[in-house]
Design a protein around this motif. Structure first.
Motif, PDB file in Angstrom:
ATOM      1  N   VAL A 195      43.401  35.334 -41.060  1.00 40.11           N
ATOM      2  CA  VAL A 195      44.185  34.109 -40.874  1.00 40.11           C
ATOM      3  C   VAL A 195      45.313  34.031 -41.903  1.00 40.11           C
ATOM      4  CG1 VAL A 195      44.107  31.598 -41.014  1.00 40.11           C
ATOM      5  CG2 VAL A 195      42.307  32.834 -39.785  1.00 40.11           C
ATOM      6  N   THR A 196      44.995  34.352 -43.138  1.00 34.07           N
ATOM      7  CA  THR A 196      46.003  34.267 -44.197  1.00 34.07           C
ATOM      8  C   THR A 196      47.155  35.237 -43.954  1.00 34.07           C
ATOM      9  OG1 THR A 196      44.310  33.616 -45.801  1.00 34.07           O
ATOM     10  CG2 THR A 196      46.396  34.434 -46.673  1.00 34.07           C
ATOM     11  N   LEU A 197      46.822  36.497 -43.689  1.00 35.06           N
ATOM     12  CA  LEU A 197      47.879  37.488 -43.463  1.00 35.06           C
ATOM     13  C   LEU A 197      48.625  37.221 -42.164  1.00 35.06           C
ATOM     14  CD1 LEU A 197      46.123  40.817 -44.590  1.00 35.06           C
ATOM     15  CD2 LEU A 197      47.836  39.468 -45.820  1.00 35.06           C
ATOM     16  N   GLY A 198      47.892  36.793 -41.120  1.00 37.57           N
ATOM     17  CA  GLY A 198      48.552  36.485 -39.858  1.00 37.57           C
ATOM     18  C   GLY A 198      49.568  35.358 -39.990  1.00 37.57           C
ATOM     19  N   LEU A 199      49.178  34.293 -40.695  1.00 35.80           N
ATOM     20  CA  LEU A 199      50.105  33.176 -40.915  1.00 35.80           C
ATOM     21  C   LEU A 199      51.297  33.610 -41.770  1.00 35.80           C
ATOM     22  CD1 LEU A 199      47.634  30.205 -41.527  1.00 35.80           C
ATOM     23  CD2 LEU A 199      49.132  30.552 -39.552  1.00 35.80           C
TER      24      LEU A 199
END
Length: 420
Positions: A195-199
């Motif tokens: 989630v962090t890298l995707g965002l």
């Protein structure tokens, strides 16, 4: 003795990798399709767009998750080389990282050196395509994550999530994590990382999710399991053709959409089987996370609408990790995958024109390769299920000897006369 074997494996790795480098640098040109063209044309084109801070969202051949941008941009780490040579060197270094990880895993003789040999031998069986696509970089991340499962579950989860953002399939490695604390740690870390890298990609680089649309619109690629319907159909009056579409050679014509949907349905069934297995599995040995990861990726590779040659490098990497465990149950499926790897090099690049033409040589080679993958998948899944789910039959108990009465006199031994 074990040390000598490992030194020999490193020597064989060095020799075979020099041969692969000679192939991709065109010092030694193999017959058939040129595996390096995509790097010099497609990848280098993406590189130019990605350097501007945006994804190539108007290019239908861009069908990869956002972290794939890092793999495409990786040759910038070698500014003294042109793009294609730098890309080949980066792939070579990723190959070396996998070897180093396996050597570290088997140090001291605690694990089997067979895993090292599977990687050393398996990659050249697949051929120079390994250095002409970025899949070997993804495989290096996946191997690192899988080897970390036993002791560093958070690191394993983070690496698997990063691998999934590179090319989706490493998310399947999470299916075999041991129940309880290990699973909670690995899965939660993977979720947070993804989630962090995707965002981060979505906010900083426009077009990060464009790949989803392009993947949805793909058809049946000429090397997939479903393509055999049309390869054979061409000999019985099917009126369709094969041409470059969405970045690969696909079949176009009547019933192609139906077969593509059936392939997606098989992938859904594969996911359902994995879910049932996960819910019913009760016995997790040290090798179970590795065996489960291999079986899961084998399932989704075989049922995919696209079985590109470089996909097999995923299986070779996971097979190598499995074989570091002396107790793995995946020996036969792994042997079948290695044979399939050699056939894959025949169908691409050596005989790819025969495959596209659907002639007897091309169809026979492709049928044998895909058939081996199907058999390997069935055996792999059956062994995984039998070992972790099926209840063991209780051993037959022999009747207990009678307890003598304390008050009775001891019985004299009965002597039997030997005859004959």
């Amino acid at each position: 003795m074990a040390g000598a074997g490992l030194r020999l494996s490193v020597a064989v790795w060095a020799v075979t990798r020099v041969v692969l480098l000679l192939c991709v640098f065109r010092v030694w040109v193999l017959p058939g399709s040129d595996v390096s063209v995509d790097i010099e044309v497609i990848y280098q084109g993406w590189y130019g767009v990605l350097r501007t801070g945006t994804f190539p969202y108007d290019d239908v051949t861009w069908q990869y998750p956002p972290a794939a941008a890092l793999a495409v941009l990786a040759p910038a780490l070698l500014p003294f080389l042109e793009y294609a040579p730098a890309f080949f060197v980066v792939c070579f270094l990723a190959d070396a990282v996998v070897l180093a990880l396996l050597l570290y895993a088997v140090r001291g003789g605690r694990r089997s050196a067979k895993g090292v040999w599977v990687w050393v031998v398996g990659v050249p069986l697949l051929g120079p395509i390994v250095y002409a696509r970025y899949d070997v970089m993804v495989t290096a991340v996946a191997v690192a994550g899988l080897l970390a499962v036993a002791r560093r579950t958070r690191a394993a989860g983070a690496l698997m999530a990063f691998g999934a953002l590179l090319k989706v399939w490493p998310v399947l490695l999470l299916v075999g994590t041991p129940r309880g604390r290990s699973t909670r740690s690995a899965w939660s870390t993977a979720l947070v990382t993804a989630v962090t890298l995707g965002l981060l990609f979505a906010v900083t680089m426009p077009g990060a999710l464009a790949f989803l649309t392009f993947q949805r619109d793909r058809g049946t690629e000429v090397e997939s399991l479903g393509s055999l319907v049309f390869h054979l159909g061409r000999h019985f009056g099917w009126h369709g053709h094969a041409r470059l579409n969405y970045g690969s050679v696909e079949f176009l014509g009547p019933y192609v959409r139906t077969v593509s949907r059936l392939a997606l349905g098989l992938s859904v069934l594969a996911f359902g089987w994995l879910l049932v297995w996960r819910l019913r599995a009760r016995r997790f040995a040290d090798h179970t996370p590795y065996d489960a990861a291999f079986a899961a990726v084998l399932l989704f590779t075989t049922t995919s609408r696209v079985i590109s040659p470089q996909y097999v490098v995923w299986l070779i990497g996971l097979a190598a990790v499995c074989m570091t465990m002396r107790t793995t149950r995946q020996g036969l499926p792994i042997a079948l995958v290695l044979v399939a790897a050699s056939l894959t090099q025949l169908e691409f690049p050596l005989w790819f024109s025969h495959v596209v033409a659907s002639d007897k040589l091309g169809v026979a080679t492709l049928t044998l390769r895909n058939g081996l993958l199907v058999v390997a998948t069935l055996i792999s899944c059956a062994r995984l299920w039998r070992e972790t789910v099926r209840e063991e039959e209780p051993a037959e108990l022999s009747p207990a000897p009678p307890v003598p009465d304390p008050g009775s006199p001891p019985r004299a031994p009965v002597l039997k006369r030997r005859t004959g």
